[in-house]
Design a protein around this motif. Structure first.
Motif, short mmCIF file in Angstrom:
data_model
loop_
_atom_site.label_atom_id
_atom_site.label_comp_id
_atom_site.label_asym_id
_atom_site.label_seq_id
_atom_site.Cartn_x
_atom_site.Cartn_y
_atom_site.Cartn_z
N LYS A 1 -1.83 5.32 -43.99
CA LYS A 1 -2.89 6.30 -44.16
C LYS A 1 -4.26 5.63 -44.21
O LYS A 1 -5.21 6.06 -43.56
CB LYS A 1 -2.66 7.11 -45.44
N ALA A 2 -4.33 4.53 -44.98
CA ALA A 2 -5.60 3.81 -45.11
C ALA A 2 -6.02 3.21 -43.78
O ALA A 2 -7.18 3.31 -43.36
CB ALA A 2 -5.48 2.72 -46.17
N VAL A 3 -5.05 2.58 -43.10
CA VAL A 3 -5.36 1.90 -41.83
C VAL A 3 -5.79 2.92 -40.78
O VAL A 3 -6.80 2.74 -40.10
CB VAL A 3 -4.14 1.10 -41.34
N GLU A 4 -5.02 4.00 -40.67
CA GLU A 4 -5.34 5.00 -39.66
C GLU A 4 -6.66 5.70 -40.00
O GLU A 4 -7.44 6.03 -39.10
CB GLU A 4 -4.18 5.99 -39.52
N GLY A 5 -6.88 5.88 -41.29
CA GLY A 5 -8.15 6.48 -41.71
C GLY A 5 -9.34 5.61 -41.33
O GLY A 5 -10.45 6.11 -41.15
N ALA A 6 -9.10 4.31 -41.19
CA ALA A 6 -10.18 3.39 -40.83
C ALA A 6 -10.20 3.12 -39.34
O ALA A 6 -10.89 2.21 -38.88
CB ALA A 6 -10.02 2.10 -41.61
N GLY A 7 -9.43 3.89 -38.60
CA GLY A 7 -9.42 3.74 -37.15
C GLY A 7 -8.51 2.64 -36.62
O GLY A 7 -8.58 2.28 -35.45
N GLY A 8 -7.65 2.11 -37.47
CA GLY A 8 -6.73 1.08 -37.04
C GLY A 8 -5.36 1.65 -36.70
O GLY A 8 -5.16 2.86 -36.74
N ALA A 9 -4.42 0.78 -36.38
CA ALA A 9 -3.06 1.23 -36.07
C ALA A 9 -2.05 0.27 -36.68
O ALA A 9 -2.33 -0.92 -36.84
CB ALA A 9 -2.87 1.29 -34.56
N VAL A 10 -0.88 0.83 -37.03
CA VAL A 10 0.17 0.01 -37.64
C VAL A 10 1.42 0.03 -36.76
O VAL A 10 1.90 1.10 -36.38
CB VAL A 10 0.54 0.55 -39.04
N VAL A 11 1.90 -1.14 -36.41
CA VAL A 11 3.19 -1.24 -35.71
C VAL A 11 4.22 -1.64 -36.75
O VAL A 11 4.05 -2.64 -37.45
CB VAL A 11 3.14 -2.31 -34.59
#
Lengths: 320, 320
Positions: free
Chosen positions: B187-197
């Motif tokens: 949630k934090a990463v996506e909220g900051a415009g990043g992506a998680v694999v």
DNA sequence: AAGGCATAAGTTACCCGTAACGTAAAATGG
DNA sequence: CCATTTTACGTTACGGGTAACTTATGCCTT
């Protein structure tokens, strides 16, 4: 009485009755009180008291895991006792746990207070002493010969040409296994014409920090040490970190050897020289011996679980 | 009866009688049978059932140590149950341990099978759920908010400029805490415009090896990963070793973050980025809440033990 | 010396599950 | 159809410690 028969599946009741009983069990959320069964003396409990020095030491955590998992498959439960390496704590725990009528006890170490020994004898239940191999156990024993493992390490390190060796460890009242390893180590080293400088961090637990500071102290007072044998891997890691921080290359500038072969040691790029003992297996074996005794199978009084020296790459190469 | 009075120091006997009783206790090596006392319902037992997923995970070993030490100071004993992260194992263990009339139970995790929940309610004894913070516990709860800790880590790593993040973990039926950390992280990463694999090593225990191989798999399928968040420190160490073996510099080539802050993490020259939780304190607090309830003191139903993000040096510098 | 009252010690009942034994009804056999 | 066996279920007693109650003994009071 009929309900008791149904619940134990003993037979002597009709299907109709069985259903009625089970209905009531469901409705009432009935759980049998095993205390009553054991208390009446009809059968023994399914408690096994397990004393462990401490769980901060990964090695003992694994032993306990081995014990509890194996006991679990037989429907037995571990009643834990952390003795903090003291006989007094162990004695108090034994007194308490015996009053709960355990089916047996598994104790770490071979040295117990006189009162503890007396209680154990009077209890008339199976006792497995683990960790130190004990040729004359109270009842049963499973472990390794710590003196030999220290001796083998000493012989190995001196065979690589090391003469000035160091030892870093802690010392507890009953850390006898570690002391025996040290004794074996010294005997081998001295037999090969080498010398051992000992650095004991008293009153500390045998973990990373004392390994770090013990190394600092040892090297501060004895600069010509070529290789250090640690009480266990955790302390050796502390030592490794100290060396890394001081710019000492391992094994070029100094050799490092641990004991116990923690799981992490085998995944490190630089394989830690150590001595492998299957802690999980030791625990399982202890539980198996206990269960064997409880089911009247013939059980050896003494089982050597063995060890294996891990050459690793934190000591100089044999060819050097 | 008089002997019973003497042994309990209840009064109502003469000094002469006391001496005679104690003499016989000594001669007979008499140990009271606490089963009888509890069975008669005169008082509750001093057993506390403690369920722990597994002890291979150092973190849980520390929690257990905290629990048992604290219980010990009150004269209580832990009856251990290793649930292997499954609700079925937990349910079976609860059924068994309840039949021994424990004074209370300490359970890891907040999710239990329906039958387990029912048994716990019926038992009418204190229950402390640990690890996951649980605002609506069965009875009492102590732990941390795993979602938040994952979220904080995600926010921290993205604040350093990381966009392409990886996650390496395992997955068990009830490894909910880790899943919640992952959810918070995403949630934090996506909220900051990043992506998680994500790379989940199913059916593995969360230790060094899966960390090593999980990293290998993750980097094999997604080469542009800048930083990896691991389920725990042990897996992160495995990842670190993989990187070291492949010649990847940390944090120059790739960032590594763990969770749990194992003792070894703080002695390494390269401080592992992690999240500190005082596991020992968590266990102690759980035991204290249990004892508080048993002595009728007012006890909060829910205690947040808190966590602390450890920046470390295995991720790029904030200025970068 | 009789009555009142601590103090010390003994007696009874209970906790719950089960072994051992008892009994009634149904099934089997000749 | 009666004798014997089997099946189904009931009754009693026990385990060890202790609450609640009872009894015995000695002491003080008036």
């Amino acid at each position: 009485m009929t309900a008791s028969r149904v619940l134990r599946g003993e037979g002597g009741y009709s299907e109709e009755t069985r259903v009625k009983v089970m209905e009531q069990v469901d409705i009432l959320g009935y759980l049998p009180n095993r205390l009553a069964t054991v208390f009446a003396g009809d059968q023994s409990s399914t408690f096994i008291g397990v004393s462990i020095p401490d769980l901060g030491n990964e090695v003992f955590a694994q032993v306990l895991e081995g014990i509890d998992r194996k006991l679990g498959t037989f429907g037995y439960q571990s009643v834990l006792g952390l003795t903090q390496h003291t006989q007094k704590e162990e004695e108090n725990w034994i007194r308490t746990v015996l009053s709960w009528q355990p089916a047996g006890l598994i104790l770490t170490g071979r040295y117990h207070s006189p009162r503890a020994t007396e209680m154990l004898r009077n209890a008339g239940i199976p006792v497995v002493e683990i960790w130190d191999l004990n040729a004359a156990p109270l009842d049963m024993s499973v472990g390794i010969n710590h003196f030999d493992s220290g001796f083998d390490m000493g012989r190995y390190l001196t065979s690589l040409g090391y003469k000035n060796l160091g030892y870093v460890g802690t010392s507890h009242d009953t850390a006898n296994a570690a002391t025996e390893r040290l004794n074996g180590f010294c005997k081998a080293v001295e037999g090969a014409g080498g010398a051992v400088v000992k650095q004991l961090c008293l009153h500390d637990t045998a973990t990373y920090y004392p390994g770090f500071y013990g190394t600092e102290q040892l090297l501060g007072s004895a600069r010509d040490i070529e290789c250090i044998f640690f009480q266990n891997d955790a302390m050796a890691f502390g030592g490794l970190q100290y060396c890394a921080g001081k710019g000492l290359s391992v094994p070029q500038d100094i050799g490092i050897a641990g004991w116990g072969d923690l799981p992490i040691a085998s995944v490190m790029t630089q394989r830690l020289t150590s001595c492998h003992v299957s802690h999980l297996k030791l625990g399982q074996k202890a539980a198996e011996m206990m269960m064997g005794r409880l089911t009247d199978e013939p059980v050896p009084t003494c089982t050597d679980i063995g060890f294996r020296l891990i050459p690793g790459s934190t000591v100089r190469n044999a060819k050097a």
